[in-house]
Motif scaffolding. Sequence first.
Motif, PDB file in Angstrom:
ATOM      1  N   LEU A   1      40.851 -93.361 -38.160  1.00 59.39           N
ATOM      2  CA  LEU A   1      40.168 -92.222 -37.551  1.00 59.39           C
ATOM      3  C   LEU A   1      41.089 -91.586 -36.532  1.00 59.39           C
ATOM      4  O   LEU A   1      41.767 -92.280 -35.773  1.00 59.39           O
TER       5      LEU A   1
ATOM      6  N   ALA B   1      30.221 -88.169 -39.917  1.00 56.35           N
ATOM      7  CA  ALA B   1      30.717 -86.813 -39.706  1.00 56.35           C
ATOM      8  C   ALA B   1      29.552 -85.843 -39.561  1.00 56.35           C
ATOM      9  O   ALA B   1      29.515 -85.016 -38.641  1.00 56.35           O
TER      10      ALA B   1
ATOM     11  N   ILE C   1      35.053 -88.220 -30.885  1.00 53.84           N
ATOM     12  CA  ILE C   1      34.479 -89.463 -30.380  1.00 53.84           C
ATOM     13  C   ILE C   1      34.745 -89.522 -28.881  1.00 53.84           C
ATOM     14  O   ILE C   1      35.869 -89.280 -28.443  1.00 53.84           O
TER      15      ILE C   1
ATOM     16  N   LEU D   1      31.319 -98.660 -40.099  1.00 57.81           N
ATOM     17  CA  LEU D   1      32.751 -98.345 -40.026  1.00 57.81           C
ATOM     18  C   LEU D   1      33.640 -99.574 -40.229  1.00 57.81           C
ATOM     19  O   LEU D   1      34.552 -99.537 -41.063  1.00 57.81           O
TER      20      LEU D   1
ATOM     21  N   VAL E   1      36.584 -84.968 -35.600  1.00 58.20           N
ATOM     22  CA  VAL E   1      37.248 -86.185 -36.059  1.00 58.20           C
ATOM     23  C   VAL E   1      37.787 -85.959 -37.468  1.00 58.20           C
ATOM     24  O   VAL E   1      37.133 -85.330 -38.303  1.00 58.20           O
TER      25      VAL E   1
ATOM     26  N   ASP F   1      35.450 -83.326 -39.588  1.00 59.41           N
ATOM     27  CA  ASP F   1      34.246 -82.722 -39.034  1.00 59.41           C
ATOM     28  C   ASP F   1      34.578 -82.008 -37.735  1.00 59.41           C
ATOM     29  O   ASP F   1      35.588 -82.280 -37.097  1.00 59.41           O
TER      30      ASP F   1
ATOM     31  N   ALA G   1      38.814 -88.389 -40.550  1.00 57.77           N
ATOM     32  CA  ALA G   1      38.873 -89.757 -41.079  1.00 57.77           C
ATOM     33  C   ALA G   1      39.818 -89.739 -42.272  1.00 57.77           C
ATOM     34  O   ALA G   1      39.719 -88.867 -43.135  1.00 57.77           O
TER      35      ALA G   1
END
Length: 395
Positions: free
Chosen positions: A351, A233, A274, A335, A359, A269, A361
């Motif tokens: 995610l 993040a 992504i 991850l 993103v 974040d 999570a």
Amino acid sequence: NFYDSTVEQYALQPLEVLSLRQMLEFGKDAIYDKAKVLKSARHAQRELPKRLARRLMDLQFLPHIFVKNPHIKRVYDAYLHAFDTLRSLPPACTPEDNARLTDILQRLVDEHAPMLDALASGLRESSSKPFVGPKLPNLDAFFDSMLRSRISRRVIAEQHIHLAQRRPGFIGVIATDFSLREAVDHAAQRTRQVCTETYGFSAEVVCTGNLRASIPYIPIHIDYMLFELLKNAMRAVVEAHRGRRGQPPPPVVVRICDAPSSVTLRISDQGGGIPEADIERVWSYGYTTADASLRSDSGGSGAQPASFGSTMTQMVAPSAGASGPWRMGGLGFGLPLSRLYARYFGGDLQLVSMPGYGVDAFLTLQHLEGDWHEPLAEHQSAPFEPEPHTLNAYP
Ligand code: W6P
């Protein structure tokens, strides 16, 4: 030959699996009970060779050219050595037997600490070869069972090693009432430190929600997952913010949400999200968006810390004995390995990327207090190896 057939025999034996709840239940009075400790010793002695044997078989089914890679070969040799050592030990019947076993387990746990990085290095070296790389089969299923098994072996070994030790708030290596807020704060502090070392500045981490939430868990497992998620993040935020010095970067916001049967941590974040082409690949071993300058491969330490602070010990650490500075970019295992940790005790990691924004999570971990004595569904959710195991997952 003789050796392979021995490994094969062990690999065929069914596993005995334990949930976190069973481990707590079993371990809660073990410091007063020598017979219990010996029972735990024999459980470790039964389980570890079977689990090592399965992975040795898996390794033999991989392409020859992959297993001949020096890093992968080192893993194979270490597993074979551990298999051999444990198999040739008589079942622990006395406290002296147990002391010897515990010493051996600790040595093996330490010796195997660098194997995570060895697997990552082996994958990276092999897949970057111009001829071999494109011909390698997809190894995600192989690494999943390899690392799930590694988690299980380290939990079994470390739980036994620490079972007879009195430590307030712990049963073996399990913290019975682990504060998630403290875990977030601890991981956030380290993340900001590596971020500042790498980029010269960092983003704030704001923790909100149920700040009193706690669960029984192995601290190092939570720490690994949070450090990994916060690094991702923060890297995204800081890289998205590079051109805009002057204003502070938007914070990474962690919300802790406590529900009756689980706790979910949402780590949000504003790093831009992504790239859509990469969404599937983030769960693939060896995939990393970090450029090579952010990786710490030269030290062979991956993204592992050299040591943990006072509340975090090296117990059941994914890797120990690391050296060199921490870096923001891992070896592409963070991850998928974090998701294995989450799923290992019945949780999950997901995610959600909002392209152009950031993103979220979602890390969910199961509570156990609510049904401490309830054994229902135990055998569907815990530390299991997939059955039948994945010998022929790579044709
Ligand atoms: C990103 C990529 C990523 C992976 C995992 C967690 C958070 C984030 N943020 O941009």
